[in-house]
Design a protein around this motif. Sequence first.
Motif, PDB file in Angstrom:
ATOM      1  N   SER A   1     -20.310  47.049  46.175  1.00 53.51           N
ATOM      2  CA  SER A   1     -21.356  46.473  47.031  1.00 53.51           C
ATOM      3  C   SER A   1     -21.899  45.188  46.417  1.00 53.51           C
ATOM      4  N   VAL A   2     -20.985  44.303  46.042  1.00 50.65           N
ATOM      5  CA  VAL A   2     -21.339  43.016  45.450  1.00 50.65           C
ATOM      6  C   VAL A   2     -21.128  41.930  46.500  1.00 50.65           C
ATOM      7  N   ALA A   3     -22.219  41.271  46.868  1.00 50.04           N
ATOM      8  CA  ALA A   3     -22.145  40.203  47.872  1.00 50.04           C
ATOM      9  C   ALA A   3     -21.214  39.098  47.382  1.00 50.04           C
ATOM     10  N   GLY A   4     -20.349  38.673  48.282  1.00 45.98           N
ATOM     11  CA  GLY A   4     -19.379  37.644  47.954  1.00 45.98           C
ATOM     12  C   GLY A   4     -18.051  38.223  47.500  1.00 45.98           C
ATOM     13  N   LEU A   5     -18.043  39.517  47.179  1.00 46.40           N
ATOM     14  CA  LEU A   5     -16.805  40.177  46.771  1.00 46.40           C
ATOM     15  C   LEU A   5     -16.447  41.231  47.812  1.00 46.40           C
ATOM     16  N   ASP A   6     -17.010  42.441  47.704  1.00 46.14           N
ATOM     17  CA  ASP A   6     -16.694  43.456  48.708  1.00 46.14           C
ATOM     18  C   ASP A   6     -17.739  43.541  49.819  1.00 46.14           C
TER      19      ASP A   6
ATOM     20  N   GLN B   1     -51.269  31.450  51.366  1.00 50.52           N
ATOM     21  CA  GLN B   1     -50.511  31.304  50.124  1.00 50.52           C
ATOM     22  C   GLN B   1     -49.150  30.699  50.437  1.00 50.52           C
ATOM     23  N   HIS B   2     -48.747  29.757  49.617  1.00 51.55           N
ATOM     24  CA  HIS B   2     -47.374  29.270  49.679  1.00 51.55           C
ATOM     25  C   HIS B   2     -46.504  30.308  48.989  1.00 51.55           C
ATOM     26  N   VAL B   3     -45.290  30.466  49.441  1.00 52.41           N
ATOM     27  CA  VAL B   3     -44.379  31.428  48.829  1.00 52.41           C
ATOM     28  C   VAL B   3     -43.041  30.743  48.603  1.00 52.41           C
ATOM     29  N   VAL B   4     -42.533  30.884  47.403  1.00 53.19           N
ATOM     30  CA  VAL B   4     -41.165  30.493  47.113  1.00 53.19           C
ATOM     31  C   VAL B   4     -40.434  31.789  46.811  1.00 53.19           C
ATOM     32  N   CYS B   5     -39.483  32.111  47.655  1.00 56.02           N
ATOM     33  CA  CYS B   5     -38.809  33.402  47.619  1.00 56.02           C
ATOM     34  C   CYS B   5     -37.347  33.216  47.227  1.00 56.02           C
ATOM     35  N   ALA B   6     -36.921  33.884  46.172  1.00 58.00           N
ATOM     36  CA  ALA B   6     -35.529  33.876  45.743  1.00 58.00           C
ATOM     37  C   ALA B   6     -34.898  35.198  46.167  1.00 58.00           C
ATOM     38  N   ILE B   7     -33.929  35.109  47.083  1.00 62.93           N
ATOM     39  CA  ILE B   7     -33.364  36.327  47.657  1.00 62.93           C
ATOM     40  C   ILE B   7     -31.915  36.093  48.070  1.00 62.93           C
ATOM     41  N   LEU B   8     -31.102  37.115  47.914  1.00 56.70           N
ATOM     42  CA  LEU B   8     -29.709  37.047  48.336  1.00 56.70           C
ATOM     43  C   LEU B   8     -29.621  36.738  49.834  1.00 56.70           C
ATOM     44  N   SER B   9     -30.415  37.398  50.616  1.00 61.78           N
ATOM     45  CA  SER B   9     -30.557  37.156  52.064  1.00 61.78           C
ATOM     46  C   SER B   9     -29.254  37.323  52.841  1.00 61.78           C
ATOM     47  N   LEU B  10     -28.834  38.554  52.982  1.00 59.69           N
ATOM     48  CA  LEU B  10     -27.610  38.869  53.722  1.00 59.69           C
ATOM     49  C   LEU B  10     -27.807  38.972  55.229  1.00 59.69           C
ATOM     50  N   PHE B  11     -29.042  38.883  55.691  1.00 57.77           N
ATOM     51  CA  PHE B  11     -29.320  39.194  57.088  1.00 57.77           C
ATOM     52  C   PHE B  11     -29.863  37.974  57.839  1.00 57.77           C
ATOM     53  N   PRO B  12     -29.002  37.290  58.569  1.00 54.98           N
ATOM     54  CA  PRO B  12     -29.431  36.106  59.319  1.00 54.98           C
ATOM     55  C   PRO B  12     -30.585  36.395  60.277  1.00 54.98           C
ATOM     56  N   GLU B  13     -30.630  37.614  60.819  1.00 51.69           N
ATOM     57  CA  GLU B  13     -31.706  37.943  61.755  1.00 51.69           C
ATOM     58  C   GLU B  13     -33.065  37.964  61.049  1.00 51.69           C
ATOM     59  N   HIS B  14     -33.098  38.317  59.779  1.00 53.11           N
ATOM     60  CA  HIS B  14     -34.360  38.275  59.026  1.00 53.11           C
ATOM     61  C   HIS B  14     -34.804  36.830  58.826  1.00 53.11           C
TER      62      HIS B  14
ATOM     63  N   ASP C   1     -27.943  49.413  53.877  1.00 56.79           N
ATOM     64  CA  ASP C   1     -29.236  49.873  54.387  1.00 56.79           C
ATOM     65  C   ASP C   1     -30.358  49.572  53.389  1.00 56.79           C
ATOM     66  N   SER C   2     -30.096  49.791  52.110  1.00 60.09           N
ATOM     67  CA  SER C   2     -31.102  49.503  51.082  1.00 60.09           C
ATOM     68  C   SER C   2     -31.352  48.008  50.956  1.00 60.09           C
ATOM     69  N   ARG C   3     -30.295  47.226  51.050  1.00 56.72           N
ATOM     70  CA  ARG C   3     -30.455  45.767  50.992  1.00 56.72           C
ATOM     71  C   ARG C   3     -31.281  45.277  52.188  1.00 56.72           C
ATOM     72  N   ARG C   4     -31.020  45.860  53.342  1.00 57.01           N
ATOM     73  CA  ARG C   4     -31.783  45.498  54.539  1.00 57.01           C
ATOM     74  C   ARG C   4     -33.259  45.850  54.349  1.00 57.01           C
TER      75      ARG C   4
END
Length: 181
Positions: free
Chosen positions: A139-144, A84-97, A63-66
């Motif tokens: 709650s580590v993406a790519g692990l659990d 403004q141009h934006v370059v965003c570095a993000i884990l991005s777990l949510f395809p809908e976003h 929920d917090s990641r979302r």
Amino acid sequence: MRFKILRKGTLLIVWMIGLSGAGKTTLADAVVARVRETAPNIVSLDGDVIRTVFHDDLGHDMDSRRANSWRMMQLCKWLDDQDQHVVCAILSLFPEHRAELRKSVSSYYEVFIDAPLADLQDRDVKGLYARYAKGETSSVAGLDLTFPVPQTPDLTIRNDQGRDGLMAHVAPIADRIIDAK
């Protein structure tokens, strides 16, 4: 020095996705620095930095990641409206976003930085993977937490060649921002 202000209709949002340690921030910072040499209307957004800006009020549960992803998405939309141009570095777990952002900004370019998990665990810049292995965090993406690999990125970078291999992508991405029509 003359600056070229790039306007609506040009590439504005670059959304860099990958697991922790994949090189998102490193690549994003280098791209922004290169673009800024000729186009000052560029902003860098980093998921970890945005968490800090908002006083670390979110955890790392889904929920917090979302909520943090939603913040990043809304900031991108707002900055897009400000030319403004934006370059965003993000884990991005949510395809809908990602899908929503692709539809709602002037232009969207998705970069997936794919790095082997073993390489990420070896790099472990933040000590995240080591803490997970010791049972000190979860709650580590790519692990659990499942990391949904992007299905339709505009660019996939396989980051298994070290820093030089990653940095080889700086100029093409920066030029895409500067030269987009």
